[in-house]
Scaffold this active site. Structure first.
Site, PDB file in Angstrom:
ATOM      1  N   TYR A  51       0.819  -1.203   0.000  1.00 45.57           N
ATOM      2  CA  TYR A  51       0.000   0.000   0.000  1.00 45.57           C
ATOM      3  C   TYR A  51       0.863   1.268   0.000  1.00 45.57           C
ATOM      4  O   TYR A  51       1.818   1.389   0.766  1.00 45.57           O
ATOM      5  CB  TYR A  51      -0.918   0.028   1.228  1.00 45.57           C
ATOM      6  CG  TYR A  51      -1.672   1.336   1.379  1.00 45.57           C
ATOM      7  CD1 TYR A  51      -2.756   1.630   0.563  1.00 45.57           C
ATOM      8  CD2 TYR A  51      -1.272   2.287   2.327  1.00 45.57           C
ATOM      9  CE1 TYR A  51      -3.437   2.830   0.680  1.00 45.57           C
ATOM     10  CE2 TYR A  51      -1.946   3.485   2.450  1.00 45.57           C
ATOM     11  CZ  TYR A  51      -3.017   3.764   1.626  1.00 45.57           C
ATOM     12  OH  TYR A  51      -3.682   4.960   1.737  1.00 45.57           O
ATOM     13  N   GLY A  58      -5.980   5.376  -0.075  1.00 47.65           N
ATOM     14  CA  GLY A  58      -7.318   5.410   0.479  1.00 47.65           C
ATOM     15  C   GLY A  58      -8.239   4.473  -0.269  1.00 47.65           C
ATOM     16  O   GLY A  58      -7.919   3.297  -0.524  1.00 47.65           O
TER      17      GLY A  58
END
Length: 513
Positions: A51, A58
């Site tokens: 990530y 998000g």
């Protein structure tokens, strides 16, 4: 010199840098760990989906980003999140935020290049203030918007304040010989994902709140002396049976400070005798009003609130609060929510409630001083001139009352005002930065009310001609007030006098407790 690295920063460290112009230096061993974390992430991230390195952010994290665009991704993150509005944060708030961000990143769990912490250190030591705006953060994925503005300056873009003027970042960097950072892997995400702005403002708030508490204690004790109060309400014996730490600490500080007063009376010497019992109507007041008699019980909870908030905020300031966490030791990357600001938000709400109550106490004490029917010993509005012709401190009460009323409204909590956003990815948020900023407003309002009270007390001491009988602590405070504003009889602009005292109380602490 304050060393940042493998040691816990304290509130005193923040005060030294913010108010005493101490410089910061980086622990060299901590720098080594930062570099090792960076090198680990560089190797570990190959052929893995991680990530914020090769994914969107998000709610767009399910979109993989091509390897050719990874650096552009980080720059896009910084620039796109520079969406702040409102007034720029003042210098102290910005510097406090930079200290917090530096202290988080240097712990070596963020995978950033060492040049990031080195540049942050240089900005702090050269009094270069990134342009960070008050509005923008919901305080859940950290202070995303505010920290993006900090990151924008670190990459050499936007504007910074230097020597009191906002200038292009490049111009200031060139003047100081500083180089902007280069994004290598995740510098964008690591810089903007954290609680450093709310925590920095929170640390500043604690410093100012402690000063306000001490000035309130000083003011309260001078009023206690003025009315020649009995000593038992702050006695060790009375307060020991209540059992609260803050109450007992306030009472002990009062007992110690008032030892040298020639005005304080002992109840047993005046009311515990046969002669007094013959009077049907007592001339002496048996017990003072609550704003005078209940100081340990009123200021005690405020002291406890400040003390606990200090523990929480110091923990947060020394935390790693971005996401994900790069763990070289265990050769893993941990995803979670250390960026969430609920701890700070709740403490700032509690602190602003406490300081609002402190302003209420100051305003009520002020009302006592101004109302001759209540105190029975002072001219109305501590007016040392001709009654009717002169007005004394009369108009200052309007300011104190209206400011206290504003505090009572601002004391409503932000912590419970969670609003889902970010495509409902951030569905429970802290509003921590808002809470910290509103708390700061409340504290500064309180210092203004205290400034009015302190000047009024100085006028009252002169009206009663009791300076020589005051305790040594009160004499010192009285002398400080009179060095700023001499005794006055004729009316003139009060704003100028009050501003001098306000400036003084913001940067000084009588250190009674």
């Amino acid at each position: 010199m304050i060393k940042i690295g493998f040691r816990k920063l304290s509130l005193d460290d923040f005060e030294a840098v913010l108010f005493k112009n101490e410089k910061v230096e980086l622990d060299q061993n901590a720098l080594v760990k930062v570099k090792e974390s960076f090198e680990f992430l560089k190797g570990f991230s190959k052929d893995k989906l991680i990530y914020g390195i090769n994914t969107g952010f998000g709610p767009m994290a399910q979109y993989k980003v091509d390897e050719d665009n990874l650096l552009e991704l980080q720059y896009n993150l910084i620039r796109s999140h520079c969406a702040g509005m409102g007034k720029p944060l003042d210098d102290l708030k910005v510097k406090a935020a930079m200290i917090c961000r530096l202290n988080s990143l240097i712990q070596g769990y963020s995978g950033i290049h060492p040049e990031v912490v080195i540049l942050l250190k240089d900005l702090i030591n050269n009094d270069v203030y990134p342009q960070i705006f008050e509005h923008g953060g919901v305080g859940a994925s950290g202070d995303l918007v505010q920290l993006a503005h900090l990151a924008l300056n670190l990459i050499g873009e936007g504007e910074v304040k230097y020597k009191g003027v906002y200038k292009p970042t490049k111009e200031v960097f060139d003047e100081l010989g500083l180089k902007p950072i280069f994004v290598h892997l995740r510098e964008g995400l690591a810089l903007i994902n954290g609680t450093s702005v709310m925590t920095g403002i929170g640390m500043l708030n604690l410093i100012l709140a402690n000063r306000a508490l001490n000035w309130s204690l000083a003011s309260s004790m001078m009023i206690i002396e003025m009315v020649e109060s009995y000593s038992d309400h702050y006695s060790k014996e009375l307060n020991a049976v209540k059992g609260h730490i803050g109450q007992q600490a306030i009472a002990a500080a009062m007992e110690k400070s008032l030892e040298s007063s020639e005005l304080i009376r002992k109840r047993e010497e005046h009311l515990f005798n046969k002669e007094i019992t013959k009077q049907d109507v007592l001339k002496d007041k048996v017990q003072e009003y609550y704003s005078i008699r209940c100081i340990p019980q009123i200021l005690g909870p405020i002291q406890d609130t400040i003390s606990y908030a200090k523990t929480v905020l110091e923990n947060e300031a020394n935390s790693v609060n971005d996401n994900p966490i790069i763990d070289k030791e265990n050769e893993n990357i941990w995803h979670g929510g250390n960026f969430h600001g609920d701890y700070v938000s709740l403490e700032m709400d509690k602190l602003k409630i406490a300081l609002s109550k402190l302003s209420v106490l100051a305003e009520r004490q002020l009302n006592f001083l101004f109302n001759a029917n209540l105190n029975g010993i002072l001219p109305p509005f501590v007016n040392l001139g001709k009654l009717g012709l002169n007005l004394g401190m009369q108009a200052a009460q309007f300011t104190a009352t209206s400011t206290t009323a504003e505090n009572q409204t601002l004391a409503n909590p932000m912590y419970v005002h969670s609003i889902s956003c970010n495509n409902d990815n951030q569905d429970v948020v802290s509003m921590g930065t808002n809470s910290a900023l509103i708390c700061n407003k409340v504290i500064n309002n309180t210092l203004q009310v205290l400034s009015i009270e302190l000047l009024s007390i100085a006028q009252a001491v002169d009206a009663l001609k009791i300076e020589e009988k005051l305790s040594s602590t009160s004499k010192k405070v009285f002398s400080e007030m009179r060095s700023l504003v001499p005794k006055f009889i004729e009316d003139s602009t009060l704003h100028e006098r009050l501003s001098k005292i306000e400036t003084f109380v913001q940067v000084n602490n009588p250190a009674i407790i």
